[in-house]
Design a protein around this motif. Structure first.
Motif, PDB file in Angstrom:
ATOM      1  N   LYS A 117     126.319 -28.331 -11.761  1.00 36.34           N
ATOM      2  CA  LYS A 117     125.046 -28.773 -11.180  1.00 36.34           C
ATOM      3  C   LYS A 117     125.215 -29.916 -10.204  1.00 36.34           C
ATOM      4  O   LYS A 117     124.282 -30.274  -9.483  1.00 36.34           O
ATOM      5  CB  LYS A 117     124.070 -29.169 -12.281  1.00 36.34           C
ATOM      6  CG  LYS A 117     124.468 -30.416 -13.067  1.00 36.34           C
ATOM      7  CD  LYS A 117     123.436 -30.733 -14.141  1.00 36.34           C
ATOM      8  CE  LYS A 117     123.781 -31.994 -14.925  1.00 36.34           C
ATOM      9  NZ  LYS A 117     122.773 -32.277 -15.977  1.00 36.34           N
ATOM     10  N   HIS A 118     126.405 -30.539 -10.195  1.00 35.25           N
ATOM     11  CA  HIS A 118     126.658 -31.639  -9.266  1.00 35.25           C
ATOM     12  C   HIS A 118     127.161 -31.159  -7.905  1.00 35.25           C
ATOM     13  O   HIS A 118     127.516 -31.981  -7.060  1.00 35.25           O
ATOM     14  CB  HIS A 118     127.693 -32.603  -9.859  1.00 35.25           C
ATOM     15  CG  HIS A 118     127.215 -33.344 -11.059  1.00 35.25           C
ATOM     16  ND1 HIS A 118     128.018 -33.608 -12.146  1.00 35.25           N
ATOM     17  CD2 HIS A 118     126.000 -33.862 -11.364  1.00 35.25           C
ATOM     18  CE1 HIS A 118     127.331 -34.271 -13.062  1.00 35.25           C
ATOM     19  NE2 HIS A 118     126.091 -34.424 -12.607  1.00 35.25           N
ATOM     20  N   VAL A 141     115.090 -20.831  -8.612  1.00 35.39           N
ATOM     21  CA  VAL A 141     115.209 -21.850  -9.663  1.00 35.39           C
ATOM     22  C   VAL A 141     115.796 -21.266 -10.944  1.00 35.39           C
ATOM     23  O   VAL A 141     116.328 -21.988 -11.786  1.00 35.39           O
ATOM     24  CB  VAL A 141     113.842 -22.502  -9.941  1.00 35.39           C
ATOM     25  CG1 VAL A 141     113.398 -23.306  -8.746  1.00 35.39           C
ATOM     26  CG2 VAL A 141     112.789 -21.462 -10.311  1.00 35.39           C
ATOM     27  N   GLU A 146     121.731 -18.456 -14.152  1.00 39.54           N
ATOM     28  CA  GLU A 146     121.918 -19.726 -13.439  1.00 39.54           C
ATOM     29  C   GLU A 146     120.614 -20.501 -13.370  1.00 39.54           C
ATOM     30  O   GLU A 146     119.559 -19.942 -13.069  1.00 39.54           O
ATOM     31  CB  GLU A 146     122.431 -19.491 -12.008  1.00 39.54           C
ATOM     32  CG  GLU A 146     122.670 -20.786 -11.238  1.00 39.54           C
ATOM     33  CD  GLU A 146     123.190 -20.553  -9.827  1.00 39.54           C
ATOM     34  OE1 GLU A 146     123.646 -21.527  -9.198  1.00 39.54           O
ATOM     35  OE2 GLU A 146     123.127 -19.398  -9.354  1.00 39.54           O
ATOM     36  N   TYR A 147     120.706 -21.796 -13.654  1.00 39.71           N
ATOM     37  CA  TYR A 147     119.608 -22.729 -13.411  1.00 39.71           C
ATOM     38  C   TYR A 147     120.203 -24.129 -13.307  1.00 39.71           C
ATOM     39  O   TYR A 147     121.272 -24.410 -13.855  1.00 39.71           O
ATOM     40  CB  TYR A 147     118.544 -22.667 -14.514  1.00 39.71           C
ATOM     41  CG  TYR A 147     119.044 -22.935 -15.925  1.00 39.71           C
ATOM     42  CD1 TYR A 147     119.272 -24.239 -16.379  1.00 39.71           C
ATOM     43  CD2 TYR A 147     119.278 -21.884 -16.810  1.00 39.71           C
ATOM     44  CE1 TYR A 147     119.723 -24.485 -17.666  1.00 39.71           C
ATOM     45  CE2 TYR A 147     119.728 -22.123 -18.098  1.00 39.71           C
ATOM     46  CZ  TYR A 147     119.947 -23.419 -18.527  1.00 39.71           C
ATOM     47  OH  TYR A 147     120.399 -23.672 -19.792  1.00 39.71           O
ATOM     48  N   ASP A 148     119.520 -25.003 -12.602  1.00 40.66           N
ATOM     49  CA  ASP A 148     119.950 -26.405 -12.450  1.00 40.66           C
ATOM     50  C   ASP A 148     121.400 -26.525 -12.004  1.00 40.66           C
ATOM     51  O   ASP A 148     122.129 -27.443 -12.387  1.00 40.66           O
ATOM     52  CB  ASP A 148     119.770 -27.176 -13.759  1.00 40.66           C
ATOM     53  CG  ASP A 148     118.318 -27.304 -14.173  1.00 40.66           C
ATOM     54  OD1 ASP A 148     117.458 -27.166 -13.287  1.00 40.66           O
ATOM     55  OD2 ASP A 148     118.054 -27.515 -15.367  1.00 40.66           O
ATOM     56  N   GLN A 201     123.901 -24.789 -12.902  1.00 42.21           N
ATOM     57  CA  GLN A 201     124.832 -24.340 -13.921  1.00 42.21           C
ATOM     58  C   GLN A 201     124.818 -22.818 -14.002  1.00 42.21           C
ATOM     59  O   GLN A 201     123.755 -22.195 -13.992  1.00 42.21           O
ATOM     60  CB  GLN A 201     124.461 -24.906 -15.292  1.00 42.21           C
ATOM     61  CG  GLN A 201     124.487 -26.420 -15.367  1.00 42.21           C
ATOM     62  CD  GLN A 201     124.163 -26.900 -16.775  1.00 42.21           C
ATOM     63  OE1 GLN A 201     125.017 -26.934 -17.642  1.00 42.21           O
ATOM     64  NE2 GLN A 201     122.900 -27.252 -16.984  1.00 42.21           N
ATOM     65  N   TYR A 256     111.704 -22.240 -21.054  1.00 39.00           N
ATOM     66  CA  TYR A 256     111.293 -23.184 -19.998  1.00 39.00           C
ATOM     67  C   TYR A 256     110.039 -23.921 -20.421  1.00 39.00           C
ATOM     68  O   TYR A 256     109.074 -23.314 -20.890  1.00 39.00           O
ATOM     69  CB  TYR A 256     111.027 -22.469 -18.676  1.00 39.00           C
ATOM     70  CG  TYR A 256     110.342 -23.370 -17.669  1.00 39.00           C
ATOM     71  CD1 TYR A 256     111.022 -24.446 -17.100  1.00 39.00           C
ATOM     72  CD2 TYR A 256     108.997 -23.178 -17.329  1.00 39.00           C
ATOM     73  CE1 TYR A 256     110.393 -25.305 -16.226  1.00 39.00           C
ATOM     74  CE2 TYR A 256     108.360 -24.038 -16.441  1.00 39.00           C
ATOM     75  CZ  TYR A 256     109.065 -25.098 -15.900  1.00 39.00           C
ATOM     76  OH  TYR A 256     108.435 -25.960 -15.036  1.00 39.00           O
ATOM     77  N   GLY A 288     112.446 -28.781 -18.850  1.00 44.78           N
ATOM     78  CA  GLY A 288     113.146 -27.835 -18.002  1.00 44.78           C
ATOM     79  C   GLY A 288     113.638 -26.626 -18.769  1.00 44.78           C
ATOM     80  O   GLY A 288     112.985 -26.131 -19.689  1.00 44.78           O
ATOM     81  N   ASN A 301     118.441 -37.696 -11.940  1.00 47.69           N
ATOM     82  CA  ASN A 301     119.718 -37.024 -12.110  1.00 47.69           C
ATOM     83  C   ASN A 301     120.458 -37.687 -13.256  1.00 47.69           C
ATOM     84  O   ASN A 301     119.989 -38.690 -13.826  1.00 47.69           O
ATOM     85  CB  ASN A 301     120.548 -37.088 -10.824  1.00 47.69           C
ATOM     86  CG  ASN A 301     121.354 -35.816 -10.606  1.00 47.69           C
ATOM     87  OD1 ASN A 301     121.886 -35.225 -11.554  1.00 47.69           O
ATOM     88  ND2 ASN A 301     121.436 -35.381  -9.356  1.00 47.69           N
TER      89      ASN A 301
END
Length: 682
Positions: free
Chosen positions: A378-379, A431, A525-527, A529, A552, A557, A664
């Motif tokens: 996610k970074h 998203v 996949e989300y965020d 990841q 969700y 989240g 974050n």
């Protein structure tokens, strides 16, 4: 002089009015008032009552004046009326002068349109009591064919169309600047504007109109100009503001960044895979910017490179490890270096101690001897590089007191499955994403389908591919896998604000068994990841295999409940492997907060990582960095920032960056008196 002679003069004047023009106009007045003015303008004693009416009061003349008396022509900005005649008779001259002045005082209301072939009645005869036949002359004229409406449209419809074109034309002339026209024309000549050459002729014509329009001093003159010219020119010119090129011109006129304005234009007219051949800036803009750069002494400030440890001082760092310390000016601290860590699952650290970035900087870093950051998928969008001037003595062009800037990533490599989905026409930037893939390990002609049951029971699959209320959509459906080509299906949600809260159930259904035995792969996949799943077993026809459930809620989240074994995929970003702890060489604020500076833009926190190398071509600087005296050339500097290559160096300072304004988090392993893992919250 009598009405017969006046009629002849008015007919001659009308011929002169319409010579060389294709349209006439009407002025905005009360036609009954115009008729009364006609009667009252005769000198005293010259329009007395004859029997029941005044001498010059008749129905035929009244109809003539009410139908044509307010009609004018416009030639070179001058209004002409039918009343602009010299009669040689004091009585009638007073009448026509009064009517002419009255009509010219009024504003144009629209284009003249009529289905009638003549105005008024030429003459009629009447018998007196004694049997005498008297011929009465009236005001009258016949219209040339070009002024008669022979179409199926009503006069009101025609007037409305011309009024609309005129209004758009005038608004275009008011709002579109000469500079924007010159800019777009230069982009067209440079071949930098998609299909711009199709507009070159129209833009040159409009530019000439703009120049003429700007020379006019009063609003009345401008209004006459737009009426006269709007009826002469086609819709492409008069309605230019409503076309795609007009949107571009208006955006540039409103001082929108040139590249942004052109990008919006390209989204309207260009195909989705179009790539602009050249950078967007013009010769004139470049020359003006070059002069400013020269005047302010910034010639040596434009060339940029990646920053290194040799560029920074101890005053501007929050932490440095042992290897970095020996290369930092005036650095005296000695730190221990930890060995590299093997990949780990971030869920392992879900219960670690949380700490704010402010508390971390104030209370933890001062006693830290070793620091590592856990880089997660996610970074990917947090990777950043510190950018320095190639000439160390260069003057700063920026709002802060040093010449350093920074650039975040703009080109992150996707997973193989994501690339296959994109190649098949699917969207991977939503998203939440659920993708499946098969026919990749071995030949597998099965017809597998991706399914999702949403929280309120809506079923997204091949038979119901869109839920417009939640933005969930199946955009790739492969029924017949091709030889030597990975088969994929894909479901995404594009707007988190419209998604339903609750559990999303994802599963795979074998709709048709055609001999395949290799199972499937899946990704959720989300965020940032990606959770990868591998089901290597044969699916019977009609069999359903649940992959996972994703919960969700707007507060917390997304969270995942796996129904198949998964692994959190690790990938390489800028030479750094994700999902492991990476040694931090240097930690610092962004340059706009060095030397105790405050309030110059947003504060960023940088964790420069060991062996992190930016493979992209980042901007050397951004407009939001620049001093105010350079912002008048912001379009050129925007282009220069992206055009001037950032020079590669050894040991560049690149790593993770976090804005103080965006929520974050990052896991760090710190060593001081003890070793501990902390979750820093931004």
């Amino acid at each position: 002089m009598e009405v017969k002679q006046l009629k002849a003069l008015l007919n001659e004047k009308f011929k002169s009015m319409v010579s060389g023009v294709d349209h006439l106009f009407e002025v905005n007045l009360n036609k009954d008032e115009l008729w009364e003015l006609y009667l009252d303008s005769f000198p005293v004693g010259t329009n007395e009552f004859y029997k029941e009416r005044r001498e010059y009061d008749c129905n035929a003349c009244r109809q003539f004046i009410k139908r044509i008396g307010n009609v004018v022509s416009i030639k070179n900005g001058e209004v002409q009326t039918i009343w602009d005649v010299t009669t040689g008779d004091d009585k009638f001259q007073q009448v026509v002068n009064t009517l002419s002045s009255f009509v010219k005082e009024k504003a144009i209301s629209g284009v003249f349109s009529t289905k009638e072939k003549h105005m008024g009645l030429d003459k009629n005869r009447a018998q007196e009591e004694d049997g005498t036949i008297i011929t009465w002359e009236h005001l009258y004229l016949e219209l040339p064919k070009k002024f008669i409406n022979t179409t199926s449209s009503s006069d009101a419809e025609i007037r409305g169309d011309y009024k609309s074109s005129k209004d758009v034309f005038k608004r275009s002339l008011d709002e579109i600047t000469e500079e924007s026209l010159l800019t777009v024309l230069e982009l067209i000549r440079q071949k930098s504007l998609y299909k711009g050459e199709e507009w070159e002729s129209v833009l040159n014509s409009f530019l000439n109109h703009k120049k003429a329009y700007m020379k006019l001093s009063t609003e009345q003159e401008k209004d006459l100009y737009t009426w006269e010219e709007s009826v002469k020119n086609g819709g492409a010119l008069t309605r230019i503001r409503n076309h795609s090129i007009g949107t571009l011109l208006v955006d540039i006129s409103n001082n929108e960044d040139l590249d942004s304005a052109v990008t919006k234009y390209e989204k309207i007219v260009a195909p989705s895979n179009y790539k602009r051949p050249k950078a967007i800036f013009t010769k004139k803009m470049l020359e003006e910017a070059q002069k400013t750069v020269s005047d302010l002494g910034y010639q040596n400030s434009l060339q940029r490179r990646f920053a290194t440890l040799d560029d920074i001082t101890v005053n501007n760092i929050l932490f440095s490890n042992k290897d970095a310390a020996n290369r930092i000016v005036d650095a005296n601290d000695v730190f221990a270096q930890l060995s590299a860590s093997i990949p780990e699952n971030p869920k392992k650290f879900s219960k670690v101690e949380e700490i704010s970035i402010e508390d971390f900087v104030k209370n933890v870093l001062p006693t830290t001897t070793s620091l590592e950051a856990f880089v997660e998928n996610k970074h990917s969008k947090n990777f950043v590089s510190l950018i320095a001037p190639e000439n160390k003595n260069a003057e700063t062009m920026f709002k802060w007191n040093n010449p350093f800037g920074w650039a975040y990533t703009g080109n992150i490599t996707d997973s193989t499955m994501k690339e296959n989905v994109k190649s098949a026409g699917g969207k991977v930037d939503g998203v939440l994403r659920f993708s499946i893939q098969w026919n990749d390990v071995e030949k597998d002609k099965n017809d597998l389908d991706a399914h999702c049951i949403e929280p309120r029971g809506s079923h997204i699959y091949y038979g119901n591919s869109n839920n417009y209320s939640t933005t969930g959509a199946l955009d790739v459906d492969i029924r017949f896998p091709k030889e030597n080509q990975d088969a994929v299906e894909n479901i995404t949600w594009s707007d988190i604000n419209r998604m339903e809260e609750g559990v999303y159930k994802f599963y795979v259904h074998n709709f048709s068994h055609n001999g395949g035995r290799s199972g499937f792969r899946a990704e959720i996949e989300y965020d940032g990841q990606i959770f990868s799943f591998d089901y290597p077993k044969e699916l019977r026809e009609g069999e359903e295999v649940t992959v996972a459930e994703v919960k969700y809620d707007s507060k917390n989240g997304f969270t995942i409940v796996e129904k198949l074994p998964s692994n959190v995929s690790s990938k390489e970003v800028w030479g750094v492997q994700t999902n492991q702890f990476i040694p931090v060489a240097v930690s610092m604020y962004s340059p706009n907060y060095w030397d105790d500076q405050e309030g110059i833009g947003h504060k960023h926190y940088f964790f420069m990582l060991k062996d992190c190398v930016n493979p992209e071509l980042p901007n050397g600087f951004y407009n939001e960095f620049l001093q105010e005296d350079l912002m008048k050339h912001k379009r050129v500097f925007e282009a220069l920032g992206s055009k001037l290559a950032v020079k590669e160096v050894e040991d560049q300072l690149s790593g993770l960056g976090f804005s103080s304004t965006k929520r974050n988090e990052v896991l760090v392993k710190v060593t001081g008196q003890t070793e501990r893992v902390l979750k820093i919250k931004f």
